[in-house]
Design an enzyme around this catalytic site. Structure first.
Site, PDB file in Angstrom:
ATOM      1  N   HIS A 173       0.885  -1.172   0.000  1.00  0.00           N
ATOM      2  CA  HIS A 173       0.000   0.000   0.000  1.00  0.00           C
ATOM      3  C   HIS A 173       0.923   1.222   0.000  1.00  0.00           C
ATOM      4  O   HIS A 173       1.687   1.433   0.954  1.00  0.00           O
ATOM      5  CB  HIS A 173      -0.929  -0.003   1.216  1.00  0.00           C
ATOM      6  CG  HIS A 173      -1.910  -1.142   1.180  1.00  0.00           C
ATOM      7  ND1 HIS A 173      -2.226  -1.910   2.281  1.00  0.00           N
ATOM      8  CD2 HIS A 173      -2.622  -1.650   0.144  1.00  0.00           C
ATOM      9  CE1 HIS A 173      -3.120  -2.837   1.918  1.00  0.00           C
ATOM     10  NE2 HIS A 173      -3.360  -2.700   0.631  1.00  0.00           N
ATOM     11  N   GLU A 227       1.592   3.729   3.016  1.00  0.00           N
ATOM     12  CA  GLU A 227       1.975   3.207   4.337  1.00  0.00           C
ATOM     13  C   GLU A 227       3.500   3.239   4.378  1.00  0.00           C
ATOM     14  O   GLU A 227       4.181   2.339   3.881  1.00  0.00           O
ATOM     15  CB  GLU A 227       1.377   1.807   4.526  1.00  0.00           C
ATOM     16  CG  GLU A 227      -0.154   1.863   4.486  1.00  0.00           C
ATOM     17  CD  GLU A 227      -0.823   0.496   4.550  1.00  0.00           C
ATOM     18  OE1 GLU A 227      -0.137  -0.514   4.793  1.00  0.00           O
ATOM     19  OE2 GLU A 227      -2.054   0.442   4.347  1.00  0.00           O
ATOM     20  N   ARG A 233      -2.808   4.459  -1.853  1.00  0.00           N
ATOM     21  CA  ARG A 233      -2.920   3.043  -1.475  1.00  0.00           C
ATOM     22  C   ARG A 233      -2.680   2.153  -2.693  1.00  0.00           C
ATOM     23  O   ARG A 233      -1.992   1.149  -2.619  1.00  0.00           O
ATOM     24  CB  ARG A 233      -4.304   2.782  -0.870  1.00  0.00           C
ATOM     25  CG  ARG A 233      -4.503   1.365  -0.340  1.00  0.00           C
ATOM     26  CD  ARG A 233      -5.847   1.260   0.356  1.00  0.00           C
ATOM     27  NE  ARG A 233      -6.169  -0.101   0.761  1.00  0.00           N
ATOM     28  CZ  ARG A 233      -5.849  -0.658   1.944  1.00  0.00           C
ATOM     29  NH1 ARG A 233      -5.167   0.055   2.831  1.00  0.00           N
ATOM     30  NH2 ARG A 233      -6.197  -1.888   2.238  1.00  0.00           N
ATOM     31  N   HIS A 265       3.168  -3.268   6.672  1.00  0.00           N
ATOM     32  CA  HIS A 265       2.010  -2.371   6.559  1.00  0.00           C
ATOM     33  C   HIS A 265       1.929  -1.445   7.770  1.00  0.00           C
ATOM     34  O   HIS A 265       2.440  -1.758   8.845  1.00  0.00           O
ATOM     35  CB  HIS A 265       0.710  -3.175   6.500  1.00  0.00           C
ATOM     36  CG  HIS A 265       0.536  -3.942   5.233  1.00  0.00           C
ATOM     37  ND1 HIS A 265      -0.260  -3.520   4.203  1.00  0.00           N
ATOM     38  CD2 HIS A 265       1.081  -5.111   4.826  1.00  0.00           C
ATOM     39  CE1 HIS A 265      -0.211  -4.394   3.207  1.00  0.00           C
ATOM     40  NE2 HIS A 265       0.593  -5.375   3.563  1.00  0.00           N
ATOM     41  N   TYR A 307      -8.167 -13.069   2.416  1.00  0.00           N
ATOM     42  CA  TYR A 307      -8.123 -12.480   1.079  1.00  0.00           C
ATOM     43  C   TYR A 307      -6.759 -12.791   0.468  1.00  0.00           C
ATOM     44  O   TYR A 307      -5.847 -13.222   1.163  1.00  0.00           O
ATOM     45  CB  TYR A 307      -8.407 -10.979   1.140  1.00  0.00           C
ATOM     46  CG  TYR A 307      -7.695 -10.228   2.237  1.00  0.00           C
ATOM     47  CD1 TYR A 307      -6.441  -9.674   2.016  1.00  0.00           C
ATOM     48  CD2 TYR A 307      -8.279 -10.077   3.495  1.00  0.00           C
ATOM     49  CE1 TYR A 307      -5.784  -8.977   3.020  1.00  0.00           C
ATOM     50  CE2 TYR A 307      -7.622  -9.389   4.503  1.00  0.00           C
ATOM     51  CZ  TYR A 307      -6.381  -8.843   4.253  1.00  0.00           C
ATOM     52  OH  TYR A 307      -5.728  -8.166   5.242  1.00  0.00           O
ATOM     53  N   ARG A 361       1.671 -11.348   0.227  1.00  0.00           N
ATOM     54  CA  ARG A 361       2.589 -12.263   0.914  1.00  0.00           C
ATOM     55  C   ARG A 361       2.231 -13.731   0.691  1.00  0.00           C
ATOM     56  O   ARG A 361       3.051 -14.615   0.938  1.00  0.00           O
ATOM     57  CB  ARG A 361       2.623 -11.954   2.412  1.00  0.00           C
ATOM     58  CG  ARG A 361       1.253 -12.038   3.095  1.00  0.00           C
ATOM     59  CD  ARG A 361       1.314 -11.546   4.534  1.00  0.00           C
ATOM     60  NE  ARG A 361       0.001 -11.535   5.166  1.00  0.00           N
ATOM     61  CZ  ARG A 361      -0.806 -10.487   5.224  1.00  0.00           C
ATOM     62  NH1 ARG A 361      -0.455  -9.352   4.666  1.00  0.00           N
ATOM     63  NH2 ARG A 361      -1.977 -10.567   5.833  1.00  0.00           N
ATOM     64  N   GLU A 403       1.993  -5.352  10.803  1.00  0.00           N
ATOM     65  CA  GLU A 403       1.126  -4.162  10.777  1.00  0.00           C
ATOM     66  C   GLU A 403       1.454  -3.358  12.028  1.00  0.00           C
ATOM     67  O   GLU A 403       1.352  -3.887  13.132  1.00  0.00           O
ATOM     68  CB  GLU A 403      -0.327  -4.639  10.817  1.00  0.00           C
ATOM     69  CG  GLU A 403      -1.382  -3.612  10.659  1.00  0.00           C
ATOM     70  CD  GLU A 403      -1.819  -3.431   9.206  1.00  0.00           C
ATOM     71  OE1 GLU A 403      -1.711  -2.293   8.728  1.00  0.00           O
ATOM     72  OE2 GLU A 403      -2.254  -4.409   8.572  1.00  0.00           O
TER      73      GLU A 403
HETATM   74 ZN   LIG Z   1      -1.600  -1.947   4.222  1.00  0.00          ZN
END
Ligand SMILES: [Zn+2]
Length: 260
Positions: free
Chosen positions: A21, A24, A63, A116, A164, A168, A178
């Protein structure tokens, strides 16, 4: 969740992804840094490759360009015939699959760490996609122990309806990292330091593992989504409420009702 034994095959090929993204920025900054000077991510016997996954989105600090790169690594998109008509991220996913996969094959990279940020106040969080993966449970336990007293949470995304097709997921062992809270398009030094330490401890664990170190059975606490709650909406479907100031940016998990 517990683990008793882990695979004996050495881990050799590792990638660290930033910019999946493009807004980020911690992963973008770290990966760019390691592309210039990768000394701190090298370990004997390991190939560790830092990589910017969505360079066009990074350049725009958005993004994504056409669609979310972190949702298109399903076999249907990866198998589509190459054409300029495909969304940019689908073409990019195919390139990444060629470089680091193919997904679900023996040739695929062993581990991909995908970096992320989130605006949520969830601190250091490791994302696990398979609760039976003893190797990753041991790795996450090692990272948590090494970071203490800094908390590090494990978020399990396993339910088929929640899973989803992540970037990775090309690797045999996918690891999402994250860290937040950090606004999009902004770099915070404390968040950067935390993410950098998570990668250091992860690579140290792999190094110890490859050297044959024994890891006793362990247990880790995980969080998972129990229920999604939407905002109240008006007749037009627009959001008709905002977060109460006493709740905004708070971390309201309890042992009884964990959230994320
Ligand atoms: Zn992300």
């Amino acid at each position: 969740m517990t683990s008793c034994h882990i695979a004996e095959e050495p881990v050799k090929k590792i990638a660290i992804f930033g910019g999946t993204h493009g807004n980020e920025l911690t992963g973008v900054f770290l990966v760019k840094h390691w592309l210039e000077d990768g000394a701190e991510i090298q370990r004997v016997g390991l190939e560790v490759k830092p990589f910017i996954t969505n360079p066009r989105a990074v350049k725009k600090c958005s993004r994504y360009i056409d669609c979310d790169l972190n949702r298109v690594f399903d076999l249907e998109n990866l198998g589509k015939n190459r054409s300029e008509d495909l969304p940019y991220e689908v073409r990019r996913a195919q390139e990444i699959n060629n470089l680091f996969g193919p997904k679900d094959s023996e040739d695929a990279y062993d581990i991909i760490f995908d970096l992320h940020n989130t605006t949520s106040n969830m601190g250091c969080t490791l994302i696990l996609e398979d609760s039976t993966n003893d190797f990753l449970i041991q790795m996450f336990h090692y990272i948590k122990t090494s970071l203490a007293p800094l908390p590090c949470y494990v978020y399990l995304i396993e339910h088929p309806s929640l899973k989803y097709a992540t970037t990775r997921s090309v690797a045999k062992y996918p690891v999402g990292i994250e860290v937040g809270p950090q606004p999009q398009g902004v770099l915070r030094a404390d968040i950067l330091d935390q993410m950098r330490k998570m990668i250091k401890h992860a690579l140290d664990f792999i190094h110890h593992f490859n050297e044959g170190k024994e890891f006793p059975s362990c247990a880790i606490e995980v969080y998972k989504i129990m229920e999604k709650v939407d905002y109240p909406r008006n007749e037009s479907g627009e959001i008709a409420a905002i977060i109460h100031p006493n709740l905004q940016t708070g971390n309201h998990c309890t042992p009884v009702t964990p959230c994320f």
